[in-house]
Write a protein that holds these residues in place. Structure first.
Motif, PDB file in Angstrom:
ATOM      1  N   THR A 140       0.808  -1.230   0.000  1.00 60.31           N
ATOM      2  CA  THR A 140       0.000   0.000   0.000  1.00 60.31           C
ATOM      3  C   THR A 140       0.837   1.273   0.000  1.00 60.31           C
ATOM      4  O   THR A 140       0.439   2.280  -0.593  1.00 60.31           O
ATOM      5  CB  THR A 140      -0.960   0.015   1.204  1.00 60.31           C
ATOM      6  OG1 THR A 140      -0.210  -0.193   2.406  1.00 60.31           O
ATOM      7  CG2 THR A 140      -2.015  -1.068   1.068  1.00 60.31           C
ATOM      8  N   LEU A 172       0.421   4.678  -2.157  1.00 60.93           N
ATOM      9  CA  LEU A 172       0.263   5.995  -1.521  1.00 60.93           C
ATOM     10  C   LEU A 172       1.350   6.968  -1.966  1.00 60.93           C
ATOM     11  O   LEU A 172       1.066   8.146  -2.222  1.00 60.93           O
ATOM     12  CB  LEU A 172       0.269   5.851  -0.001  1.00 60.93           C
ATOM     13  CG  LEU A 172      -0.950   5.155   0.606  1.00 60.93           C
ATOM     14  CD1 LEU A 172      -0.739   4.879   2.087  1.00 60.93           C
ATOM     15  CD2 LEU A 172      -2.204   5.995   0.399  1.00 60.93           C
ATOM     16  N   TYR A 202      -5.487   5.558  -4.660  1.00 62.79           N
ATOM     17  CA  TYR A 202      -6.213   5.543  -3.386  1.00 62.79           C
ATOM     18  C   TYR A 202      -7.260   4.436  -3.369  1.00 62.79           C
ATOM     19  O   TYR A 202      -7.464   3.771  -2.343  1.00 62.79           O
ATOM     20  CB  TYR A 202      -6.890   6.895  -3.150  1.00 62.79           C
ATOM     21  CG  TYR A 202      -5.940   8.047  -2.933  1.00 62.79           C
ATOM     22  CD1 TYR A 202      -4.822   7.922  -2.125  1.00 62.79           C
ATOM     23  CD2 TYR A 202      -6.165   9.289  -3.546  1.00 62.79           C
ATOM     24  CE1 TYR A 202      -3.949   8.979  -1.921  1.00 62.79           C
ATOM     25  CE2 TYR A 202      -5.299  10.353  -3.356  1.00 62.79           C
ATOM     26  CZ  TYR A 202      -4.194  10.195  -2.551  1.00 62.79           C
ATOM     27  OH  TYR A 202      -3.324  11.234  -2.348  1.00 62.79           O
ATOM     28  N   VAL A 214      -5.685   1.167  -2.499  1.00 63.91           N
ATOM     29  CA  VAL A 214      -5.352   1.092  -1.072  1.00 63.91           C
ATOM     30  C   VAL A 214      -6.601   0.763  -0.264  1.00 63.91           C
ATOM     31  O   VAL A 214      -6.565  -0.084   0.646  1.00 63.91           O
ATOM     32  CB  VAL A 214      -4.719   2.413  -0.580  1.00 63.91           C
ATOM     33  CG1 VAL A 214      -4.525   2.383   0.937  1.00 63.91           C
ATOM     34  CG2 VAL A 214      -3.390   2.659  -1.270  1.00 63.91           C
ATOM     35  N   ASP A 257      -9.028   2.612   6.308  1.00 63.61           N
ATOM     36  CA  ASP A 257      -7.945   3.595   6.328  1.00 63.61           C
ATOM     37  C   ASP A 257      -8.537   4.995   6.089  1.00 63.61           C
ATOM     38  O   ASP A 257      -8.706   5.434   4.954  1.00 63.61           O
ATOM     39  CB  ASP A 257      -6.921   3.244   5.242  1.00 63.61           C
ATOM     40  CG  ASP A 257      -5.704   4.160   5.259  1.00 63.61           C
ATOM     41  OD1 ASP A 257      -5.765   5.222   5.905  1.00 63.61           O
ATOM     42  OD2 ASP A 257      -4.700   3.830   4.610  1.00 63.61           O
ATOM     43  N   THR A 293      -6.621   7.641   3.901  1.00 62.89           N
ATOM     44  CA  THR A 293      -6.690   7.459   2.448  1.00 62.89           C
ATOM     45  C   THR A 293      -8.033   7.914   1.909  1.00 62.89           C
ATOM     46  O   THR A 293      -8.112   8.526   0.839  1.00 62.89           O
ATOM     47  CB  THR A 293      -6.420   5.988   2.078  1.00 62.89           C
ATOM     48  OG1 THR A 293      -5.112   5.625   2.542  1.00 62.89           O
ATOM     49  CG2 THR A 293      -6.466   5.779   0.575  1.00 62.89           C
ATOM     50  N   GLU A 339      -7.663  11.647   1.686  1.00 66.18           N
ATOM     51  CA  GLU A 339      -6.864  12.091   0.539  1.00 66.18           C
ATOM     52  C   GLU A 339      -7.666  11.955  -0.759  1.00 66.18           C
ATOM     53  O   GLU A 339      -7.567  12.808  -1.647  1.00 66.18           O
ATOM     54  CB  GLU A 339      -5.563  11.285   0.455  1.00 66.18           C
ATOM     55  CG  GLU A 339      -4.590  11.542   1.591  1.00 66.18           C
ATOM     56  CD  GLU A 339      -4.136  12.986   1.670  1.00 66.18           C
ATOM     57  OE1 GLU A 339      -4.011  13.641   0.613  1.00 66.18           O
ATOM     58  OE2 GLU A 339      -3.925  13.477   2.787  1.00 66.18           O
TER      59      GLU A 339
END
Length: 283
Positions: A53, A57, A76, A79, A86, A89, A92
């Motif tokens: 991951t 990222l 993303y 991930v 998460d 993430t 983001e």
């Protein structure tokens, strides 16, 4: 970084499928500003270990800095497939959608964060910011009011002003004045509203701001400040700059990276020393 990269490359020459060496190679390429090579290294990592991951990222971070939001979102998404809880993430990805102007998808990502952890204040704040930036001040205020910090308090107050609800605005300003007299953003809003509405600025913070103003000049430190500025600007113009970088205060303008003083040139070293001297004088 150069020496470390050479070591990684030696390992890769012996073991081409050494995922950690490839990942470290990507990281070092990125530190050296070789972003194309960094992305290639991360791609090689992912071929060997699709669930690595951090490679996804780090790729996304480079792509975001290049304003390639579409490809960053793909990173993303992968991930999240492996780590659905998460929250960072998800955050983001929301910001990437926001920068693409896809507000509904950004809101969906932020709401997903709150489904994972309802108490994350920053997710609530980001939702409020999204509404605020899209001029939905009523929804923005509702969400700012769910977060208890100075910025949210001030932003909620701004929403009332933008909505034209000046009676509630003044009432809330009076309450804030009695509970927190050192909110810088509220102080600015209070001064602005007093000028706009023709009323007295009653917020008690910093009633004499000119007292804290210090005027100086490069001539106090340099023999030929004009030549220094000319050469400094020429150097800065050679630095890579980004248009309206994500998550920064610069809007509708170029901004260099935050590493200007990490490995400064002689000109920047001199400027840094001048800044430190002036700060000492101010204090």
């Amino acid at each position: 970084y150069d020496s470390a990269l050479v070591c990684c490359q030696k390992i890769i020459a012996i073991q081409p499928n050494h995922a950690e060496a490839l990942f470290n190679s990507g990281f070092l390429h990125s530190k050296l500003g070789n972003f194309t090579s960094a992305l290639e290294s991360y791609k090689d990592v992912i071929k060997i270990k699709p669930k690595y991951t951090n490679a996804h990222l780090n790729s996304a971070e480079i792509l975001i800095n290049e304003n390639n939001y579409c490809e960053a979102i793909k990173c993303y998404t992968r991930v999240i497939e492996y780590q659905p809880s998460d929250v960072m993430t998800h955050n983001e990805m929301a910001l990437a959608y926001k920068n693409m102007g896809q507000i509904d998808k950004a809101l969906e990502c932020f709401r997903q964060i709150l489904l994972i952890d309802h108490d994350l204040w920053w997710a609530k704040f980001n939702i409020a910011e999204l509404y605020y930036e899209n001029n939905d001040f009523d929804q923005a205020k509702k969400h700012f009011d769910t977060v208890d910090n100075q910025t949210s308090v001030a932003k909620g107050l701004e929403c009332l002003f933008r909505l034209g609800d000046f009676e509630t605005f003044n009432s809330r300003l009076e309450t804030i004045k009695n509970t927190d007299s050192a909110n810088l953003r509220v102080a600015a809003i209070s001064a602005f509203s007093a000028q706009q509405l023709g009323q007295q600025d009653t917020y008690p913070f910093c009633k004499n701001p000119l007292k804290f103003l210090r005027v100086s000049n490069l001539d106090n430190h340099l023999g030929d400040s004009e030549l220094f500025l000319k050469e400094l600007l020429e150097e800065l113009n050679s630095r890579k700059a980004q248009w309206s970088p994500s998550g920064r205060t610069t809007k509708n303008g170029y901004r260099t990276k935050n590493d200007l003083f990490n490995h400064p040139s002689p000109k920047l070293q001199k400027l840094e020393k001048i800044i430190h001297k002036e700060l000492k004088c101010f204090h």
